[in-house]
Design a protein around this motif. Structure first.
Motif, PDB file in Angstrom:
ATOM      1  N   VAL A 299      36.341 -11.243 -16.042  1.00  0.00           N
ATOM      2  CA  VAL A 299      36.603 -12.517 -16.715  1.00  0.00           C
ATOM      3  C   VAL A 299      36.866 -12.218 -18.292  1.00  0.00           C
ATOM      4  O   VAL A 299      37.863 -12.721 -19.081  1.00  0.00           O
ATOM      5  N   LEU A 300      36.172 -11.386 -18.991  1.00  0.00           N
ATOM      6  CA  LEU A 300      36.438 -10.841 -20.226  1.00  0.00           C
ATOM      7  C   LEU A 300      38.002 -10.718 -20.354  1.00  0.00           C
ATOM      8  O   LEU A 300      38.827 -10.927 -21.284  1.00  0.00           O
ATOM      9  N   GLN A 301      38.527  -9.582 -19.543  1.00  0.00           N
ATOM     10  CA  GLN A 301      39.971  -9.151 -19.448  1.00  0.00           C
ATOM     11  C   GLN A 301      40.911 -10.397 -19.479  1.00  0.00           C
ATOM     12  O   GLN A 301      41.979 -10.477 -20.137  1.00  0.00           O
ATOM     13  N   ALA A 302      40.542 -11.239 -18.554  1.00  0.00           N
ATOM     14  CA  ALA A 302      41.508 -12.415 -18.210  1.00  0.00           C
ATOM     15  C   ALA A 302      41.389 -13.553 -19.519  1.00  0.00           C
ATOM     16  O   ALA A 302      42.542 -13.748 -19.769  1.00  0.00           O
ATOM     17  N   VAL A 303      40.425 -13.625 -20.015  1.00  0.00           N
ATOM     18  CA  VAL A 303      40.208 -14.340 -21.628  1.00  0.00           C
ATOM     19  C   VAL A 303      40.840 -13.794 -22.491  1.00  0.00           C
ATOM     20  O   VAL A 303      41.864 -14.370 -23.117  1.00  0.00           O
ATOM     21  N   LEU A 304      40.562 -12.389 -22.808  1.00  0.00           N
ATOM     22  CA  LEU A 304      41.387 -11.720 -23.923  1.00  0.00           C
ATOM     23  C   LEU A 304      42.795 -11.687 -23.467  1.00  0.00           C
ATOM     24  O   LEU A 304      43.922 -11.899 -24.406  1.00  0.00           O
ATOM     25  N   THR A 305      43.304 -11.291 -22.192  1.00  0.00           N
ATOM     26  CA  THR A 305      44.793 -11.305 -21.812  1.00  0.00           C
ATOM     27  C   THR A 305      45.270 -12.670 -22.161  1.00  0.00           C
ATOM     28  O   THR A 305      46.595 -12.820 -22.730  1.00  0.00           O
ATOM     29  N   GLY A 306      44.725 -13.831 -21.876  1.00  0.00           N
ATOM     30  CA  GLY A 306      45.394 -15.176 -22.202  1.00  0.00           C
ATOM     31  C   GLY A 306      45.350 -15.254 -23.580  1.00  0.00           C
ATOM     32  O   GLY A 306      46.478 -16.053 -23.804  1.00  0.00           O
ATOM     33  N   TRP A 307      44.661 -15.075 -24.241  1.00  0.00           N
ATOM     34  CA  TRP A 307      44.582 -15.049 -25.605  1.00  0.00           C
ATOM     35  C   TRP A 307      45.811 -14.396 -26.233  1.00  0.00           C
ATOM     36  O   TRP A 307      46.654 -14.845 -27.119  1.00  0.00           O
ATOM     37  N   LEU A 308      45.781 -13.134 -26.108  1.00  0.00           N
ATOM     38  CA  LEU A 308      46.644 -12.371 -26.439  1.00  0.00           C
ATOM     39  C   LEU A 308      48.040 -12.755 -26.040  1.00  0.00           C
ATOM     40  O   LEU A 308      49.395 -12.700 -26.893  1.00  0.00           O
ATOM     41  N   LEU A 309      48.509 -13.079 -24.805  1.00  0.00           N
ATOM     42  CA  LEU A 309      49.750 -13.522 -24.321  1.00  0.00           C
ATOM     43  C   LEU A 309      50.199 -14.813 -24.880  1.00  0.00           C
ATOM     44  O   LEU A 309      51.336 -15.328 -25.279  1.00  0.00           O
ATOM     45  N   GLY A 310      49.117 -15.748 -25.549  1.00  0.00           N
ATOM     46  CA  GLY A 310      49.301 -17.093 -26.352  1.00  0.00           C
ATOM     47  C   GLY A 310      49.982 -16.803 -27.946  1.00  0.00           C
ATOM     48  O   GLY A 310      50.030 -17.674 -28.398  1.00  0.00           O
ATOM     49  N   GLN A 311      49.780 -15.498 -28.450  1.00  0.00           N
ATOM     50  CA  GLN A 311      50.001 -15.069 -29.629  1.00  0.00           C
ATOM     51  C   GLN A 311      51.342 -15.171 -29.858  1.00  0.00           C
ATOM     52  O   GLN A 311      52.247 -14.533 -29.118  1.00  0.00           O
ATOM     53  N   PRO A 312      51.914 -15.573 -31.236  1.00  0.00           N
ATOM     54  CA  PRO A 312      53.587 -15.590 -31.418  1.00  0.00           C
ATOM     55  C   PRO A 312      54.075 -14.300 -31.236  1.00  0.00           C
ATOM     56  O   PRO A 312      55.185 -14.462 -30.492  1.00  0.00           O
ATOM     57  N   TYR A 313      53.865 -13.204 -31.406  1.00  0.00           N
ATOM     58  CA  TYR A 313      54.420 -11.812 -31.078  1.00  0.00           C
ATOM     59  C   TYR A 313      54.658 -11.802 -29.785  1.00  0.00           C
ATOM     60  O   TYR A 313      55.502 -11.371 -29.275  1.00  0.00           O
ATOM     61  N   PHE A 314      53.413 -11.829 -28.984  1.00  0.00           N
ATOM     62  CA  PHE A 314      53.753 -11.644 -27.544  1.00  0.00           C
ATOM     63  C   PHE A 314      54.613 -12.682 -26.832  1.00  0.00           C
ATOM     64  O   PHE A 314      55.210 -12.333 -25.613  1.00  0.00           O
ATOM     65  N   GLU A 315      54.623 -13.850 -27.303  1.00  0.00           N
ATOM     66  CA  GLU A 315      55.594 -14.884 -26.618  1.00  0.00           C
ATOM     67  C   GLU A 315      57.035 -14.582 -27.070  1.00  0.00           C
ATOM     68  O   GLU A 315      57.823 -14.799 -26.136  1.00  0.00           O
ATOM     69  N   MET A 316      57.367 -14.055 -27.974  1.00  0.00           N
ATOM     70  CA  MET A 316      58.677 -13.537 -28.512  1.00  0.00           C
ATOM     71  C   MET A 316      58.882 -12.352 -27.442  1.00  0.00           C
ATOM     72  O   MET A 316      59.998 -12.363 -26.938  1.00  0.00           O
ATOM     73  N   LEU A 317      57.932 -11.457 -26.951  1.00  0.00           N
ATOM     74  CA  LEU A 317      58.416 -10.252 -26.064  1.00  0.00           C
ATOM     75  C   LEU A 317      58.385 -10.963 -24.878  1.00  0.00           C
ATOM     76  O   LEU A 317      59.251 -10.359 -23.971  1.00  0.00           O
ATOM     77  N   SER A 318      57.978 -11.820 -24.405  1.00  0.00           N
ATOM     78  CA  SER A 318      57.964 -12.218 -22.967  1.00  0.00           C
ATOM     79  C   SER A 318      59.426 -13.065 -22.715  1.00  0.00           C
ATOM     80  O   SER A 318      59.478 -13.355 -21.454  1.00  0.00           O
ATOM     81  N   CYS A 319      60.181 -13.497 -23.744  1.00  0.00           N
ATOM     82  CA  CYS A 319      61.269 -14.299 -23.327  1.00  0.00           C
ATOM     83  C   CYS A 319      62.454 -13.095 -22.806  1.00  0.00           C
ATOM     84  O   CYS A 319      62.656 -12.132 -23.029  1.00  0.00           O
TER      85      CYS A 319
END
Length: 96
Positions: A76-96
């Motif tokens: 659960v902790l991993q899922a929460v942290l992963t979700g938060w991290l993927l929502g950060q602007p830098y990571f949003e740019m990488l997923s494009c």
């Protein structure tokens, strides 16, 4: 961090769940590898940093960190942290 279920009984709760999780995550990112190291890292914080992490008075000792973290569901902790991290602007740019 609020999405992680708090399995503690209300009777002994002295620290907010989000504060304990935040300090544990930050300490590990800073290189802490044991419960004692997480508590030491927390003890070394200055007062403004402690307040930003949600500690206004006492800070947790290593036994408190240990008792708290062994009860956390790691998936659960991993899922929460992963979700938060993927929502950060830098990571949003990488997923494009």
């Amino acid at each position: 961090m609020a999405a992680v279920p708090d399995l503690r009984r209300r009777r002994g709760v002295r620290y907010r769940l989000a504060s304990l999780l935040a300090v544990a995550v930050c300490a590990v990112l800073a290189g802490a590898t044991t419960f004692a190291a997480i508590a030491d890292w927390t003890a070394d914080l200055d007062k403004p940093a402690r307040r930003r992490l949600g500690f206004t008075g006492r800070i947790p000792v290593s036994s408190t960190v240990w008792r708290f973290l062994i009860r956390i569901d790691a998936q659960v902790l991993q899922a929460v942290l992963t979700g938060w991290l993927l929502g950060q602007p830098y990571f949003e740019m990488l997923s494009c």
